[in-house]
Scaffold this active site. Structure first.
Site, PDB file in Angstrom:
ATOM      1  N   HIS A   1      -8.680  -1.700   7.484  1.00 23.70           N
ATOM      2  CA  HIS A   1      -9.703  -0.672   7.730  1.00 23.70           C
ATOM      3  C   HIS A   1     -11.054  -1.229   8.151  1.00 23.70           C
ATOM      4  O   HIS A   1     -11.903  -0.445   8.595  1.00 23.70           O
ATOM      5  CB  HIS A   1      -9.904   0.234   6.503  1.00 23.70           C
ATOM      6  CG  HIS A   1      -8.890   1.316   6.367  1.00 23.70           C
ATOM      7  ND1 HIS A   1      -8.845   2.425   7.186  1.00 23.70           N
ATOM      8  CD2 HIS A   1      -7.855   1.467   5.501  1.00 23.70           C
ATOM      9  CE1 HIS A   1      -7.846   3.204   6.829  1.00 23.70           C
ATOM     10  NE2 HIS A   1      -7.220   2.643   5.813  1.00 23.70           N
TER      11      HIS A   1
ATOM     12  N   ASP B   1       2.206   2.154   3.809  1.00 22.80           N
ATOM     13  CA  ASP B   1       1.276   3.287   3.807  1.00 22.80           C
ATOM     14  C   ASP B   1       1.999   4.615   3.604  1.00 22.80           C
ATOM     15  O   ASP B   1       1.569   5.651   4.108  1.00 22.80           O
ATOM     16  CB  ASP B   1       0.439   3.328   5.082  1.00 22.80           C
ATOM     17  CG  ASP B   1      -0.881   4.094   4.902  1.00 22.80           C
ATOM     18  OD1 ASP B   1      -1.211   4.448   3.755  1.00 22.80           O
ATOM     19  OD2 ASP B   1      -1.570   4.347   5.902  1.00 22.80           O
TER      20      ASP B   1
ATOM     21  N   ASP C   1       0.253   5.521  -1.089  1.00 23.37           N
ATOM     22  CA  ASP C   1      -0.747   6.521  -1.487  1.00 23.37           C
ATOM     23  C   ASP C   1      -0.181   7.623  -2.367  1.00 23.37           C
ATOM     24  O   ASP C   1      -0.742   8.734  -2.399  1.00 23.37           O
ATOM     25  CB  ASP C   1      -1.380   7.136  -0.233  1.00 23.37           C
ATOM     26  CG  ASP C   1      -2.519   6.297   0.313  1.00 23.37           C
ATOM     27  OD1 ASP C   1      -3.499   6.090  -0.413  1.00 23.37           O
ATOM     28  OD2 ASP C   1      -2.437   5.849   1.471  1.00 23.37           O
TER      29      ASP C   1
ATOM     30  N   HIS D   1      -2.341  -3.172   4.743  1.00 25.02           N
ATOM     31  CA  HIS D   1      -1.552  -2.296   5.621  1.00 25.02           C
ATOM     32  C   HIS D   1      -2.190  -2.258   7.015  1.00 25.02           C
ATOM     33  O   HIS D   1      -2.873  -1.320   7.378  1.00 25.02           O
ATOM     34  CB  HIS D   1      -1.379  -0.900   5.023  1.00 25.02           C
ATOM     35  CG  HIS D   1      -2.640  -0.141   4.702  1.00 25.02           C
ATOM     36  ND1 HIS D   1      -3.656  -0.643   3.931  1.00 25.02           N
ATOM     37  CD2 HIS D   1      -3.036   1.112   5.040  1.00 25.02           C
ATOM     38  CE1 HIS D   1      -4.610   0.253   3.813  1.00 25.02           C
ATOM     39  NE2 HIS D   1      -4.259   1.330   4.497  1.00 25.02           N
TER      40      HIS D   1
ATOM     41  N   GLU E   1      -9.048   1.538  -2.355  1.00 21.59           N
ATOM     42  CA  GLU E   1      -9.161   1.576  -0.894  1.00 21.59           C
ATOM     43  C   GLU E   1     -10.531   2.076  -0.472  1.00 21.59           C
ATOM     44  O   GLU E   1     -10.757   3.252  -0.276  1.00 21.59           O
ATOM     45  CB  GLU E   1      -8.058   2.468  -0.319  1.00 21.59           C
ATOM     46  CG  GLU E   1      -7.947   2.375   1.190  1.00 21.59           C
ATOM     47  CD  GLU E   1      -6.785   3.191   1.737  1.00 21.59           C
ATOM     48  OE1 GLU E   1      -6.398   2.940   2.885  1.00 21.59           O
ATOM     49  OE2 GLU E   1      -6.276   4.077   1.024  1.00 21.59           O
TER      50      GLU E   1
ATOM     51  N   HIS F   1     -13.078   2.097   3.946  1.00 24.14           N
ATOM     52  CA  HIS F   1     -12.010   2.949   4.455  1.00 24.14           C
ATOM     53  C   HIS F   1     -12.413   3.326   5.885  1.00 24.14           C
ATOM     54  O   HIS F   1     -12.793   2.441   6.651  1.00 24.14           O
ATOM     55  CB  HIS F   1     -11.774   4.160   3.538  1.00 24.14           C
ATOM     56  CG  HIS F   1     -10.538   4.927   3.887  1.00 24.14           C
ATOM     57  ND1 HIS F   1     -10.580   6.233   4.328  1.00 24.14           N
ATOM     58  CD2 HIS F   1      -9.234   4.556   3.899  1.00 24.14           C
ATOM     59  CE1 HIS F   1      -9.340   6.633   4.587  1.00 24.14           C
ATOM     60  NE2 HIS F   1      -8.503   5.631   4.339  1.00 24.14           N
TER      61      HIS F   1
ATOM     62  N   HIS G   1       0.832  -1.208   0.000  1.00 24.01           N
ATOM     63  CA  HIS G   1       0.000   0.000   0.000  1.00 24.01           C
ATOM     64  C   HIS G   1       0.861   1.252   0.000  1.00 24.01           C
ATOM     65  O   HIS G   1       1.623   1.500   0.927  1.00 24.01           O
ATOM     66  CB  HIS G   1      -0.909   0.017   1.228  1.00 24.01           C
ATOM     67  CG  HIS G   1      -2.000   1.040   1.155  1.00 24.01           C
ATOM     68  ND1 HIS G   1      -3.223   0.775   0.588  1.00 24.01           N
ATOM     69  CD2 HIS G   1      -2.050   2.331   1.546  1.00 24.01           C
ATOM     70  CE1 HIS G   1      -3.988   1.853   0.651  1.00 24.01           C
ATOM     71  NE2 HIS G   1      -3.287   2.824   1.226  1.00 24.01           N
TER      72      HIS G   1
END
Length: 392
Positions: free
Chosen positions: A191, A320, A22, A212, A123, A150, A20
């Protein structure tokens, strides 16, 4: 040879397959996808955790790029498509370093070529807008995992950080999992609420992943994985990818964050408010109560525990990066992975263990999802169920 030198040598053969990152969202937020303004071929350490030179320095050989969009996006499907387009632009700009990857075989091919296999993960179930056709459309565009929620619930699944509503997965939520199995998309349980984790494990016929997340027994945050879920994940062949976010891995940081959030509310601000007035309140709190700092050792503690519960065949890494404002000391950006491996070598992890952690487990679990999909497609056609038909 030092532990750090040994770690770097191992990564040349078995690089990190990170679950993961971003970067696409950071590029959207910072420069609205102006890839000249944030050219990741050059050092972007002033702005980002991620660029190609630091991916190379960190020994990264595969990356799931998150195509995350906010849960309150007015049109989450369109925003997700823009995120996918961002990844495609990155791949087109940097073909010598980044290789498109859709399968486990693609990941291995990229490793053989010395390029970074680039996959995508969506996500949050809000990205499919309660549509199995949209789910299949995202798979067709290259998305290889869907994180079911999420930070907020979706209509068919409970999030770890929202008030329970569905009690886990609804009937439509279970159909989403079944359709993901059928097409070959990994079910990602980062999540989600523990009830959702258990419902998904009850439903999925393919191994699941946590892209993650870390161990709840080590740090009591709802984003982390309870031990009973780790055990079941392993029994089904899944992979839990440890994350580095300090407020998920360090108990002192969890407690500090709760105090900081309460301080914001006491002054009349939402805890996520970043206006100048709100940040003035937050900075004053941080001066009184310095932020606790996680380290490489903090993350290694999670991996030690997760190995004990789930076994080394079921662990991976999902840093992350560019999705968190703070990182542990020694894991400041994507160049830091060798420091984690050196710490694990010092704790007695073998090179064979580390090869599974960095590369082999991530490749295996994607291949397993592909195998399940081939089997299911021989007996099941595409589902056109709707949330109205299943949940009423």
């Amino acid at each position: 040879m030092t532990s750090l030198e040994s770690a770097r040598e191992l990564l040349r053969e078995f690089p990190v397959a990170d679950g993961h990152n971003d970067l696409p969202w950071a590029l959207r937020e910072q420069v609205r996808y102006d890839l000249d303004a944030r050219d990741v071929a050059a050092d972007q350490s002033a702005h980002l955790h991620t660029d190609i030179p630091r991916l190379r320095a960190g020994g990264v050989g595969a990356q799931y790029w998150s195509v995350y969009v906010r849960t309150d996006s007015p049109d989450p499907v369109a925003a997700t498509l823009e995120q996918i387009d961002c990844v495609r632009q990155l791949l087109a700009r940097h073909p010598g370093d980044l290789r498109p990857a859709l399968t486990a075989a693609d990941m291995e091919a990229a490793r053989g070529e010395g390029r970074i296999a680039s996959l995508m993960g969506a996500e949050g179930g809000h990205s499919i807008a309660n549509s199995l056709g949209t789910l299949r459309g995202l798979y067709g565009l290259g998305v290889r995992y869907l994180t079911l929620t999420h930070n907020d619930n979706v209509d068919w699944a409970d999030s770890a950080t929202d008030a329970p509503k569905a009690g886990g997965l609804t009937a439509f939520g279970r159909e989403v999992v079944r359709e993901m199995n059928r097409v070959g998309m990994l079910v990602d349980l980062s999540h989600v609420a523990a009830t959702t984790m258990r419902d998904a494990l009850d439903t999925s016929t393919a191994p699941v992943v946590f892209s993650h997340s870390s161990a709840r027994a080590v740090c009591d945050h709802p984003r982390n994985i309870p031990d009973d879920v780790l055990e079941r994940l392993a029994a089904g062949g899944g992979v839990a990818m440890v994350t580095f976010v300090p407020k998920f891995v360090l108990q002192a940081a969890v407690d500090w964050t709760a105090e900081a959030d309460e301080n914001m509310r006491a002054h009349g601000f939402h805890h996520l408010d970043t206006t100048a007035e709100a940040m003035k309140v937050h900075r004053a709190f941080e001066e009184r109560r310095p932020r606790p700092v996680a380290t490489v050792s903090t993350v290694a503690d999670h991996l030690d525990h997760m190995r004990e519960v789930a076994g080394v065949d079921h662990l991976g890494i999902g840093g992350d990066y560019d999705g968190t404002a703070f990182t542990p000391d020694g894991l400041d950006d994507v160049s830091g992975y060798p420091n984690l491996l050196a710490e694990l070598l010092d704790r007695g992890w073998s090179k064979a263990d580390l090869a599974k952690l960095t590369w082999k487990n991530a490749v295996r679990v994607l291949g397993a999802a592909e195998d399940v999909a081939r089997s299911l497609q021989a007996t099941r056609s595409a589902s056109n169920a709707t949330i109205e038909s299943l949940d009423g």
